[in-house]
Design a protein around this motif. Structure first.
Motif, PDB file in Angstrom:
ATOM      1  N   VAL A   1      -5.360  -2.179   0.574  1.00  0.00           N
ATOM      2  CA  VAL A   1      -6.057  -1.654   1.756  1.00  0.00           C
ATOM      3  C   VAL A   1      -7.131  -2.638   2.225  1.00  0.00           C
ATOM      4  N   ALA A   2      -7.801  -3.291   1.285  1.00  0.00           N
ATOM      5  CA  ALA A   2      -8.804  -4.286   1.653  1.00  0.00           C
ATOM      6  C   ALA A   2      -8.159  -5.466   2.367  1.00  0.00           C
ATOM      7  N   VAL A   3      -7.006  -5.879   1.896  1.00  0.00           N
ATOM      8  CA  VAL A   3      -6.291  -6.977   2.557  1.00  0.00           C
ATOM      9  C   VAL A   3      -5.944  -6.590   3.987  1.00  0.00           C
ATOM     10  N   GLU A   4      -5.644  -5.307   4.184  1.00  0.00           N
ATOM     11  CA  GLU A   4      -5.345  -4.815   5.531  1.00  0.00           C
ATOM     12  C   GLU A   4      -6.610  -4.749   6.394  1.00  0.00           C
ATOM     13  N   GLY A   5      -7.781  -4.741   5.764  1.00  0.00           N
ATOM     14  CA  GLY A   5      -9.032  -4.745   6.522  1.00  0.00           C
ATOM     15  C   GLY A   5      -9.778  -3.431   6.566  1.00  0.00           C
ATOM     16  N   ASP A   6      -9.268  -2.380   5.897  1.00  0.00           N
ATOM     17  CA  ASP A   6      -9.934  -1.084   5.892  1.00  0.00           C
ATOM     18  C   ASP A   6     -10.855  -1.002   4.668  1.00  0.00           C
ATOM     19  N   PHE A   7     -12.037  -1.591   4.788  1.00  0.00           N
ATOM     20  CA  PHE A   7     -12.927  -1.675   3.630  1.00  0.00           C
ATOM     21  C   PHE A   7     -13.624  -0.354   3.328  1.00  0.00           C
ATOM     22  N   GLU A   8     -13.747   0.507   4.317  1.00  0.00           N
ATOM     23  CA  GLU A   8     -14.357   1.813   4.047  1.00  0.00           C
ATOM     24  C   GLU A   8     -13.508   2.572   3.020  1.00  0.00           C
ATOM     25  N   LEU A   9     -12.204   2.601   3.259  1.00  0.00           N
ATOM     26  CA  LEU A   9     -11.297   3.266   2.329  1.00  0.00           C
ATOM     27  C   LEU A   9     -11.153   2.475   1.033  1.00  0.00           C
TER      28      LEU A   9
ATOM     29  N   ALA B   1       0.829  -1.203   0.000  1.00  0.00           N
ATOM     30  CA  ALA B   1       0.000   0.000   0.000  1.00  0.00           C
ATOM     31  C   ALA B   1       0.866   1.257   0.000  1.00  0.00           C
ATOM     32  N   SER B   2       1.950   1.219   0.769  1.00  0.00           N
ATOM     33  CA  SER B   2       2.863   2.354   0.808  1.00  0.00           C
ATOM     34  C   SER B   2       3.484   2.612  -0.562  1.00  0.00           C
ATOM     35  N   LEU B   3       3.859   1.549  -1.256  1.00  0.00           N
ATOM     36  CA  LEU B   3       4.459   1.692  -2.580  1.00  0.00           C
ATOM     37  C   LEU B   3       3.445   2.211  -3.595  1.00  0.00           C
ATOM     38  N   PHE B   4       2.208   1.747  -3.517  1.00  0.00           N
ATOM     39  CA  PHE B   4       1.178   2.241  -4.427  1.00  0.00           C
ATOM     40  C   PHE B   4       0.910   3.727  -4.184  1.00  0.00           C
ATOM     41  N   ARG B   5       0.918   4.132  -2.918  1.00  0.00           N
ATOM     42  CA  ARG B   5       0.707   5.549  -2.610  1.00  0.00           C
ATOM     43  C   ARG B   5       1.854   6.395  -3.153  1.00  0.00           C
ATOM     44  N   GLN B   6       3.067   5.884  -3.031  1.00  0.00           N
ATOM     45  CA  GLN B   6       4.210   6.597  -3.599  1.00  0.00           C
ATOM     46  C   GLN B   6       4.085   6.707  -5.117  1.00  0.00           C
ATOM     47  N   ALA B   7       3.613   5.647  -5.742  1.00  0.00           N
ATOM     48  CA  ALA B   7       3.428   5.673  -7.197  1.00  0.00           C
ATOM     49  C   ALA B   7       2.407   6.731  -7.592  1.00  0.00           C
TER      50      ALA B   7
ATOM     51  N   ALA C   1     -11.796   1.914  -4.840  1.00  0.00           N
ATOM     52  CA  ALA C   1     -12.174   1.047  -5.949  1.00  0.00           C
ATOM     53  C   ALA C   1     -13.431   1.515  -6.669  1.00  0.00           C
ATOM     54  N   GLY C   2     -14.235   2.320  -5.981  1.00  0.00           N
ATOM     55  CA  GLY C   2     -15.495   2.755  -6.577  1.00  0.00           C
ATOM     56  C   GLY C   2     -16.546   1.672  -6.574  1.00  0.00           C
ATOM     57  N   GLU C   3     -16.349   0.658  -5.748  1.00  0.00           N
ATOM     58  CA  GLU C   3     -17.295  -0.443  -5.626  1.00  0.00           C
ATOM     59  C   GLU C   3     -17.023  -1.175  -4.316  1.00  0.00           C
ATOM     60  N   MET C   4     -17.941  -2.021  -3.923  1.00  0.00           N
ATOM     61  CA  MET C   4     -17.744  -2.797  -2.708  1.00  0.00           C
ATOM     62  C   MET C   4     -16.881  -4.014  -3.016  1.00  0.00           C
ATOM     63  N   LEU C   5     -15.746  -4.091  -2.354  1.00  0.00           N
ATOM     64  CA  LEU C   5     -14.841  -5.219  -2.564  1.00  0.00           C
ATOM     65  C   LEU C   5     -15.211  -6.374  -1.637  1.00  0.00           C
ATOM     66  N   PRO C   6     -14.927  -7.589  -2.043  1.00  0.00           N
ATOM     67  CA  PRO C   6     -15.259  -8.754  -1.211  1.00  0.00           C
ATOM     68  C   PRO C   6     -14.582  -8.691   0.150  1.00  0.00           C
ATOM     69  N   ARG C   7     -15.355  -8.917   1.200  1.00  0.00           N
ATOM     70  CA  ARG C   7     -14.792  -8.880   2.556  1.00  0.00           C
ATOM     71  C   ARG C   7     -13.840 -10.039   2.792  1.00  0.00           C
ATOM     72  N   SER C   8     -13.902 -11.026   1.941  1.00  0.00           N
ATOM     73  CA  SER C   8     -12.982 -12.159   2.065  1.00  0.00           C
ATOM     74  C   SER C   8     -11.537 -11.777   1.737  1.00  0.00           C
ATOM     75  N   LEU C   9     -11.338 -10.568   1.202  1.00  0.00           N
ATOM     76  CA  LEU C   9      -9.975 -10.125   0.902  1.00  0.00           C
ATOM     77  C   LEU C   9      -9.175  -9.826   2.176  1.00  0.00           C
ATOM     78  N   LYS C  10      -9.875  -9.598   3.286  1.00  0.00           N
ATOM     79  CA  LYS C  10      -9.173  -9.289   4.524  1.00  0.00           C
ATOM     80  C   LYS C  10      -8.210 -10.429   4.879  1.00  0.00           C
ATOM     81  N   ASN C  11      -6.943 -10.039   5.057  1.00  0.00           N
ATOM     82  CA  ASN C  11      -5.868 -10.987   5.392  1.00  0.00           C
ATOM     83  C   ASN C  11      -5.626 -12.034   4.304  1.00  0.00           C
TER      84      ASN C  11
END
Length: 248
Positions: free
Chosen positions: A191-199, A163-169, A204-214
């Motif tokens: 960010v979804a993998v980290e668990g922050d689905f609100e962000l 996520a840090s690298l994507f933000r730098q990009a 993404a402009g859409e609801m991402l699967p909650r199964s992405l967490k971790n």
């Protein structure tokens, strides 16, 4: 599985080729350019190849760079550009030796290093690919280098670093606007993998699967939809698409 993941994270450039000359084959057109220009300098050859590439003439650019390499075999910038163009067109065997030579001549050539990362990924060599991206990242803050390394980290279980690298990009002054939405979506997945689905959902402009967490590599790759098709709708042009400044 590692080979499959690498085919995803490595963002080897693929250009949409179109005819540069309506009545001429690429080789014939390139031959005409080579004959007329005579390439008095490496920079002239690189500029000609760049013009062709931007016009969609990938094969023409390759032919010009081949001729330039024959004329200036010791010029590392020409060797690098020739190798990266060959890689972009899928001529891996040709590209491999040229890129090795380019990096040996100029260890600061981050574009050639990034292209070597792409090549390593194509044959499933994850550690070598990541190492090449890290070396390229140390030399350049180019957005595509950051994105490639970010994807490598993400699929290897380091979502926070990714996520840090994507933000730098996304913050890079050299970011191509056409790549913004793609890198932004990559950030959303991290960010979804980290668990922050609100962000993540906002990005993404859409609801991402909650199964992405971790989630880890395989699950993330499957969500991105790449293993079956072998292609990626969110594919980015690798830094290998860009020719270096001629004198380096």
């Amino acid at each position: 599985m590692r080979r499959r993941l690498l085919s995803i994270i490595v963002l080897c450039a693929t250009a949409a080729l179109m005819a540069a000359c309506e009545a001429k084959s690429p080789d014939a057109s390139a031959h005409h350019l080579v004959k007329d220009a005579a390439f008095s300098s490496p920079s002239q050859a690189l500029e000609t190849a760049e013009t062709l590439r931007l016009a969609g003439g990938g094969r023409e650019a390759l032919a010009v760079l081949r001729a330039a390499h024959q004329r200036f075999p010791d010029n590392s910038a020409v060797t690098s550009a020739y190798g990266r163009q060959a890689l972009m067109l899928g001529e891996d065997e040709l590209a491999r030796g040229l890129l090795q030579s380019a990096v040996a001549s100029n260890p600061q050539d981050w574009r050639a290093l990034s292209a070597q990362g792409v090549m390593a990924g194509r044959i499933g060599q994850l550690p070598d690919a990541r190492d090449a991206f890290i070396r390229a990242r140390a030399l350049s803050g180019d957005a595509i280098v950051l994105n490639n390394l970010g994807l490598s980290e993400l699929l290897d279980g380091r979502a926070t670093l990714a996520a840090s690298l994507f933000r730098q990009a996304l913050a890079s002054p050299a970011l191509n606007p056409s790549h913004t939405s793609r890198i932004k979506r990559n950030l959303a997945v991290a960010v979804a993998v980290e668990g922050d689905f609100e962000l993540a959902d906002r990005l993404a402009g859409e609801m991402l699967p909650r199964s992405l967490k971790n989630a880890r590599g395989k699950a993330i790759a499957q969500f991105m939809g790449l293993p079956a098709s072998g292609s990626w709708a969110a594919r980015l042009a690798d830094a290998s698409r860009q020719f270096p400044t001629p004198v380096r």
